[in-house]
Design a protein around this motif. Structure first.
Motif, mmCIF file in Angstrom:
data_model
loop_
_atom_site.group_PDB
_atom_site.id
_atom_site.type_symbol
_atom_site.label_atom_id
_atom_site.label_comp_id
_atom_site.label_asym_id
_atom_site.label_seq_id
_atom_site.Cartn_x
_atom_site.Cartn_y
_atom_site.Cartn_z
ATOM 1 N N SER A 33 -6.722 0.881 12.106
ATOM 2 C CA SER A 33 -6.132 2.140 11.604
ATOM 3 C C SER A 33 -7.201 3.164 11.216
ATOM 4 N N GLY B 191 0.831 -1.214 0.000
ATOM 5 C CA GLY B 191 0.000 0.000 0.000
ATOM 6 C C GLY B 191 0.862 1.261 0.000
ATOM 7 N N GLY C 76 6.564 -8.394 3.423
ATOM 8 C CA GLY C 76 6.033 -7.185 4.072
ATOM 9 C C GLY C 76 6.976 -6.660 5.152
ATOM 10 N N SER D 19 -7.326 -1.609 8.050
ATOM 11 C CA SER D 19 -8.172 -2.349 9.001
ATOM 12 C C SER D 19 -8.877 -1.368 9.937
ATOM 13 N N LYS E 50 7.994 2.345 5.238
ATOM 14 C CA LYS E 50 9.024 1.427 4.760
ATOM 15 C C LYS E 50 9.611 1.853 3.419
ATOM 16 N N ARG F 264 6.004 3.430 10.831
ATOM 17 C CA ARG F 264 6.173 2.137 10.132
ATOM 18 C C ARG F 264 6.322 2.368 8.621
ATOM 19 N N THR G 169 8.514 -5.178 -5.382
ATOM 20 C CA THR G 169 7.355 -4.342 -5.019
ATOM 21 C C THR G 169 6.994 -3.347 -6.117
ATOM 22 N N GLY H 225 9.203 -8.888 0.290
ATOM 23 C CA GLY H 225 8.113 -9.734 -0.201
ATOM 24 C C GLY H 225 7.246 -10.270 0.921
ATOM 25 N N ALA I 160 -11.612 -0.479 5.417
ATOM 26 C CA ALA I 160 -11.717 -1.120 4.091
ATOM 27 C C ALA I 160 -13.020 -1.891 3.929
ATOM 28 N N ALA J 217 -4.559 -3.931 -1.744
ATOM 29 C CA ALA J 217 -3.313 -4.498 -1.189
ATOM 30 C C ALA J 217 -3.570 -4.964 0.233
ATOM 31 N N ASN K 45 -3.567 -6.911 -5.894
ATOM 32 C CA ASN K 45 -2.282 -7.534 -5.665
ATOM 33 C C ASN K 45 -2.425 -8.873 -5.003
ATOM 34 N N ARG L 287 -6.721 -15.125 -8.012
ATOM 35 C CA ARG L 287 -5.889 -15.440 -9.195
ATOM 36 C C ARG L 287 -6.396 -16.644 -9.985
HETATM 37 N N1 LIG Z 1 5.155 -7.344 -0.208
HETATM 38 C C1 LIG Z 1 5.267 -7.750 -1.480
HETATM 39 O O1 LIG Z 1 6.318 -7.636 -2.135
HETATM 40 C C2 LIG Z 1 4.112 -8.356 -2.165
HETATM 41 C C3 LIG Z 1 2.872 -8.502 -1.525
HETATM 42 N N2 LIG Z 1 1.809 -9.010 -2.209
HETATM 43 C C4 LIG Z 1 0.488 -9.171 -1.609
HETATM 44 O O2 LIG Z 1 -0.068 -7.876 -1.361
HETATM 45 C C5 LIG Z 1 -0.895 -7.895 -0.207
HETATM 46 C C6 LIG Z 1 -0.367 -6.907 0.808
HETATM 47 O O3 LIG Z 1 0.949 -7.272 1.186
HETATM 48 P P1 LIG Z 1 1.816 -6.377 2.183
HETATM 49 O O4 LIG Z 1 1.654 -4.944 1.835
HETATM 50 O O5 LIG Z 1 3.167 -6.961 2.173
HETATM 51 O O6 LIG Z 1 1.057 -6.654 3.587
HETATM 52 P P2 LIG Z 1 1.143 -5.810 4.938
HETATM 53 O O7 LIG Z 1 0.911 -6.788 6.022
HETATM 54 O O8 LIG Z 1 2.345 -4.951 4.970
HETATM 55 O O9 LIG Z 1 -0.153 -4.828 4.847
HETATM 56 C C7 LIG Z 1 -1.431 -5.318 4.977
HETATM 57 C C8 LIG Z 1 -2.488 -4.249 4.791
HETATM 58 O O10 LIG Z 1 -3.758 -4.881 4.941
HETATM 59 C C9 LIG Z 1 -4.496 -4.197 5.951
HETATM 60 N N3 LIG Z 1 -5.348 -5.124 6.702
HETATM 61 C C10 LIG Z 1 -4.961 -6.106 7.520
HETATM 62 N N4 LIG Z 1 -6.042 -6.702 8.068
HETATM 63 C C11 LIG Z 1 -7.128 -6.064 7.562
HETATM 64 C C12 LIG Z 1 -8.529 -6.196 7.752
HETATM 65 N N5 LIG Z 1 -9.032 -7.117 8.575
HETATM 66 N N6 LIG Z 1 -9.360 -5.368 7.068
HETATM 67 C C13 LIG Z 1 -8.856 -4.443 6.224
HETATM 68 N N7 LIG Z 1 -7.536 -4.249 6.024
HETATM 69 C C14 LIG Z 1 -6.681 -5.062 6.685
HETATM 70 C C15 LIG Z 1 -3.447 -3.583 6.868
HETATM 71 O O11 LIG Z 1 -4.037 -2.524 7.607
HETATM 72 P P3 LIG Z 1 -3.536 -2.119 9.103
HETATM 73 O O12 LIG Z 1 -2.292 -1.303 8.918
HETATM 74 O O13 LIG Z 1 -4.658 -1.343 9.635
HETATM 75 O O14 LIG Z 1 -3.294 -3.406 9.837
HETATM 76 C C16 LIG Z 1 -2.434 -3.125 5.827
HETATM 77 O O15 LIG Z 1 -2.868 -1.933 5.237
HETATM 78 C C17 LIG Z 1 -0.855 -9.326 0.293
HETATM 79 O O16 LIG Z 1 -1.938 -10.014 -0.262
HETATM 80 C C18 LIG Z 1 0.453 -9.862 -0.239
HETATM 81 O O17 LIG Z 1 0.399 -11.257 -0.335
HETATM 82 C C19 LIG Z 1 1.950 -9.350 -3.528
HETATM 83 C C20 LIG Z 1 3.128 -9.236 -4.191
HETATM 84 C C21 LIG Z 1 4.317 -8.781 -3.540
#
Ligand SMILES: NC(=O)C1=CN([C@@H]2O[C@H](COP(=O)(O)OP(=O)(O)OC[C@H]3O[C@@H](n4cnc5c(N)ncnc54)[C@H](OP(=O)(O)O)[C@@H]3O)[C@@H](O)[C@H]2O)C=CC1
Ligand SMILES: N[C@@H](CC(=O)OP(=O)(O)O)C(=O)O
Length: 366
Positions: free
Chosen positions: A41, A17, A191, A38, A55, A53, A340, A189, A73, A89, A114, A119
């Motif tokens: 937040s 994100g 997170g 979530s 990054k 946080r 990313t 990857g 969300a 995301a 993402n 898929r």
């Molecule tokens: N990191 C990477 O390189 C890649 C990641 N992906 C995929 O992208 C997606 C995101 O990955 P990543 O950014 O690393 O994950 P993170 O754990 O860093 O971020 C997760 C996000 O999801 C939100 N979230 C968590 N729980 C909930 C909920 N119950 N309701 C709504 N929002 C929620 C979090 O919000 P909050 O901050 O409030 O907890 C945060 O914004 C995943 O599906 C991952 O598999 C795909 C390709 C590459």
């Protein structure tokens, strides 16, 4: 485009994100007007919520999103009333992700995701815009199933495949039959950063849950075709792909050691020429995020290297090197992509640009 399209990012506070909001900061077609995460937040200002946080290293939190109040969300009505489409995301389990993304689509909000949840939904296109742009035509069938006019879900594939699938795509005319791919994947990857994942320091972890199945299967959907009668994307039968995926102490950049067998007998020159000439619809349409050169071939023995090559074409290009004959396979090479950028947010933004250019995403009529 007269006015920028209004974009929402769900999961905006996470690793991917944050990459979305930074890549979209000065986007010529899209403007982030809403961010969601979530319930934990929701209600906070984005800048406040992510400042401890963040990054994205030296890249600052963009001014345009700093003061946005984070939405929940799961409050689909509120997000849907503010945006033309969303990037997803979020990190929920698969069933909940599918349900939430479908709900946005049914609220007539196109979703570019993402997440891996959709898929393998047969009428959801999984697209690398340079390789299978035609798969977006399945959206007509998906809209029929969902009963929507505008809403749909489109996804990008897993990041680990993006270091070798473009080469295999460029070599289709030589009929690749078997591929062996060993990936060396960056900690982002998962997170995390090198600081938030001390377990990766001075270490290699030989297991990334679920990754090998994705590495082996997802390229086959990308190489597949639309079956107009079944109204689904049918996956290709070849090449057969086998993989091992390892986590290494690198922040950004998935490297892959790949071995390939072909039905034909291409020369090294022919293989390199095919890589360098490979270009697709994003280049033709000059999409804002499209790299000018999709694949570069590096001749030095010690390239590609994460340190020098991961940001090739702003992280949207693929670097290939060390192409040479093998004793067991026909050829072997090393590939590198930015996990990313091309592998996550950047690849999804390029897909959204393609969907916009082809008329699947447009401004909502008020
Ligand atoms: N990191 C990477 O390189 C890649 C990641 N992906 C995929 O992208 C997606 C995101 O990955 P990543 O950014 O690393 O994950 P993170 O754990 O860093 O971020 C997760 C996000 O999801 C939100 N979230 C968590 N729980 C909930 C909920 N119950 N309701 C709504 N929002 C929620 C979090 O919000 P909050 O901050 O409030 O907890 C945060 O914004 C995943 O599906 C991952 O598999 C795909 C390709 C590459
Ligand atoms: N699993 C990948 C990142 C990822 O989230 O993949 P996917 O988009 O398939 O969930 C990695 O660890 O590098």
């Amino acid at each position: 485009m007269k006015e920028k399209l209004k974009v929402g990012v769900i999961g905006a506070t996470g690793m991917v994100g944050q990459r979305y909001v930074t890549l979209l900061a000065n986007h010529p077609w899209f403007e982030v007007v809403a961010v969601a995460a979530s319930k934990h937040s929701a209600g906070k200002k984005y800048g406040e919520s992510v400042k401890d946080r963040w990054k994205m290293g030296d890249t600052p939190i963009p001014d345009g999103v700093k003061d946005l109040t984070i939405l929940d969300a799961e409050d689909v009505d509120t997000m849907a009333s503010q945006v033309d489409f969303i990037f997803s995301a979020i990190n929920l389990d698969k069933a909940d992700t599918r349900k939430l993304e479908d709900e946005y689509a049914k609220h007539e909000v196109p979703v570019v995701s993402n997440n891996s949840a959709h898929r393998w939904t047969p009428d959801v296109p999984m697209v690398v815009p340079e390789i299978n742009p035609d798969h977006i035509e399945i959206i007509k069938a998906q809209r029929e199933r969902l009963g929507t006019q505008r809403g749909f879900v489109a996804v990008k594939p897993n990041c680990s495949i993006q270091s070798y699938t473009p080469a295999i795509a460029a070599w289709q005319k030589f009929e690749p039959t078997q591929v062996l791919a060993c990936t060396y994947q960056a900690i982002s990857g998962a997170g995390k950063t090198l600081e938030t994942a001390p377990e990766i320091q001075n270490n290699v972890i030989p297991y990334i849950p679920g990754e090998e199945a994705k590495s082996e299967d997802e390229p086959l959907k990308v190489f597949g075709h639309i079956d107009p009668e079944k109204k689904e994307i049918v996956k290709a039968q070849s090449p057969v792909i086998t993989s091992q995926c390892l986590r290494v102490p690198v922040l950004y950049g998935h490297t892959v050691a790949t071995f390939v067998n072909f039905k034909q007998n291409p020369s090294k020159e022919e293989l390199i020429e095919a890589l360098e000439e490979y270009s697709g619809v994003p280049q033709e349409l000059k999409l804002p995020s499209a790299p000018q050169q999709f694949i570069q071939y590096l001749t030095e023995d010690d390239r590609p290297q994460v340190r020098y090559d991961v940001n090739f074409e702003h992280g949207m290009g693929i670097s290939i090197g060390r192409l040479r004959p093998d004793k067991i396979f026909d050829w072997k090479f090393v590939g590198l992509s930015h996990n990313t950028a091309r592998g996550a947010a950047g690849g999804a933004i390029e897909l959204a640009e393609l969907l916009t250019a082809k008329g699947y995403i447009s401004a909502k009529e008020d």
